[in-house]
Each structure stands twice: as structure tokens, then as C-alpha cells.
Design an enzyme around this catalytic site. Structure first.
Site, PDB file in Angstrom:
ATOM      1  CB  CYS A 100      -0.986  -0.055   1.155  1.00 43.96           C
ATOM      2  SG  CYS A 100      -2.432   0.959   0.828  1.00 43.96           S
ATOM      3  CG  HIS A 208      -3.599  -3.034   4.015  1.00 39.42           C
ATOM      4  ND1 HIS A 208      -2.655  -2.511   4.866  1.00 39.42           N
ATOM      5  CD2 HIS A 208      -4.046  -2.002   3.267  1.00 39.42           C
ATOM      6  CE1 HIS A 208      -2.533  -1.219   4.647  1.00 39.42           C
ATOM      7  NE2 HIS A 208      -3.375  -0.887   3.693  1.00 39.42           N
ATOM      8  CD  GLU A 210      -1.253  -5.481   6.447  1.00 40.85           C
ATOM      9  OE1 GLU A 210      -1.108  -5.934   5.295  1.00 40.85           O
ATOM     10  OE2 GLU A 210      -1.534  -4.286   6.670  1.00 40.85           O
TER      11      GLU A 210
HETATM   12  N1  GLN Z   1      -2.652   5.860  -0.321  1.00 37.51           N
HETATM   13  C1  GLN Z   1      -2.104   6.049   0.984  1.00 37.51           C
HETATM   14  C2  GLN Z   1      -0.873   6.944   0.925  1.00 37.51           C
HETATM   15  O1  GLN Z   1      -0.148   6.910   0.032  1.00 37.51           O
HETATM   16  C3  GLN Z   1      -1.673   4.723   1.569  1.00 37.51           C
HETATM   17  C4  GLN Z   1      -2.784   4.064   2.294  1.00 37.51           C
HETATM   18  C5  GLN Z   1      -2.384   2.792   3.000  1.00 37.51           C
HETATM   19  O2  GLN Z   1      -1.202   2.457   3.135  1.00 37.51           O
HETATM   20  N2  GLN Z   1      -3.365   2.104   3.511  1.00 37.51           N
HETATM   21  O3  GLN Z   1      -0.580   7.649   1.826  1.00 37.51           O
END
Ligand code: GLN
Length: 231
Positions: A100, A208, A210
């Protein structure tokens, strides 16, 4: 001495670092432990990474968890970790996993990254273009089944799909094939979106894993380490 082939014999030691700046690193610990038990013959060590000194060559892998990419990059800058981290990642014996916000740190070109000069990320290690909040704001977070595009992953998951949890998630909007391998896609609003990819030993996911009961992605991560680790 235990008989040969006994599960008591741990034939490999794997050391995985967790960048413990923010995000669900405890859940990553649990998922990694679960995955290593499935491998059976692995002695898994998990260490925290918070300073440049923690980024040693003892680490076989490093997970950069989700969170807020700006916060993570500010932390790294303040603690003078950017360069050591880039160097650590550039060693192709190392397996970095960016999830992410972590995925967002790896792209070469960003579509919504006005704070960084030229839209370049500070790591720029995957030949991809990433949209930071592709699916919208936090309230537009969702769960959806994703389609696995890699045969090894399908074998590990024992399915062609996997439950993806997307929290203000990014997406890969362009990537350079075949240098970048697409691992998983998502069908949403009549379009197919790339939500996981790999370049060399660098693995990134927009969702995610996890937070999902199934630890297959962590198993894939550990297997990638075993595949490149000298015997
Ligand atoms: N899109 C978010 C960012 O770049 C990341 C969100 C996440 O890690 N759940 O800050």
C-alpha cells in the site's frame, strides 16, 4: 539427534526486517510467523527497522507496511534512512515487500505526487507509474476479490482469486512489461486495475494481505527469499 527429514531440523534461517514507522506491523509479524510454520523447515527471525543501523546485510527481506506514504517518507528523511534504504533495496539478494503506502514508495512516476519534484518517488526502483489514492479517499476503502495472474501464487493460494482489503489504496496505472511482472489485478467499475506486481525481487501490493486470515502473500514473500538465498 532427530532423524533426517524431521520437522525439528530448521535448514534455513530467514531474517525479515519490518519498517516499524507506522501501520499494521504487528499483523505482519503474525502473518510471517504463520507462513513460516507452513514452510516447516525455516527458522524465522523478525527484527524491527527504525534506524539506518538496522538495515544490515543480515536482513534477507524487508517489509514496508501500509500507512501514510508522506509520513513514512518524512520519517525516513529525518532519520537519514533514505540512502541506506535505497542501497539495501538495490542489492538483488534482498527481497523488499512494499504494501500500500509501501508500494507507493517504489514507483518511478507518480500521477498525484505534487510534493515531489517531477513526480518521482525517492526510491524509484520499480518501472511503474502509481496513482497514490487511485480508489478515492479513506471512506471509499473496500474489500474485493482480486484475480491472481501468477501461476506460483495461484498454487500457494490454491485458488485463482484472493480476498483483497483496500484502504485508501494506490494502484499501478502503467508498468513496463516484462521487466515488471503483474501478480494480481482487480475488476472494478468495468476496468481491470493492477494491484500487485514484482520487478526482480521487489514485490508490491496495493492491498493489505496482513489483514486477511490467509497468509499466502507472506508465504510467497518467504519463498521468494528462499529462492534467491544461497544454499
Ligand atoms: N494511499 C495512501 C498513501 O499513500 C496509503 C494508504 C495505505 O497504506 N493504507 O498515503
Amino acid at each position: 539427534m532427530p532423524p533426517s527429514g524431521s520437522s525439528d531440523i530448521k535448514s534455513h534461517t530467514i531474517t525479515v526486517g519490518l519498517l516499524e514507522v507506522q501501520g499494521a506491523f504487528l499483523e505482519h509479524r503474525v502473518a510471517l510467523q504463520k507462513a513460516s510454520q507452513l514452510l516447516g523447515n525455516v527458522d524465522l527471525r523478525i527484527t524491527e527497522v527504525r534506524t539506518p543501523e538496522h538495515l544490515t546485510h543480515e536482513l534477507d527481506g524487508l517489509i514496508i507496511p501500509g500507512g501514510e506514504s508522506t509520513t513514512i517518507s518524512i520519517y525516513l528523511k529525518r532519520n537519514e534512512m533514505e540512502e541506506p534504504l535505497r542501497k539495501w533495496i538495490q542489492n538483488d539478494r534482498h527481497v523488499p515487500g512494499g504494501l500500500c503506502a509501501g508500494m507507493f514508495s517504489f514507483f518511478e512516476k507518480g500521477t498525484e505526487n505534487p510534493k515531489k519534484l517531477g513526480g518521482q518517488s525517492w526510491l524509484a526502483i520499480m518501472n511503474t507509474e502509481v496513482s497514490r489514492n487511485y480508489f478515492g479517499r479513506q471512506v471509499h476503502s473496500f474489500e474485493s476479490s482480486i484475480q491472481l495472474q501468477d501461476s506460483e501464487l495461484k498454487e500457494i493460494v490454491k485458488n485463482d482469486t484472493y480476498p483483497g482489503i483496500f484502504i485508501r489504496a494506490p494502484a499501478i496505472v502503467k508498468c513496463h512489461l516484462p521487466e515488471v511482472k503483474i501478480l494480481a489485478t482487480l475488476r472494478k467499475n468495468d476496468e481491470t486495475v493492477i494491484v500487485a506486481a514484482q520487478q526482480g525481487s521487489v514485490i508490491s501490493t496495493a492491498f493489505h494481505p496482513e489483514l486477511t486470515e490467509d497468509c499466502s502473500w507472506h508465504l510467497y514473500f518467504l519463498k521468494t527469499i528462499l529462492n534467491i538465498k544461497p544454499k
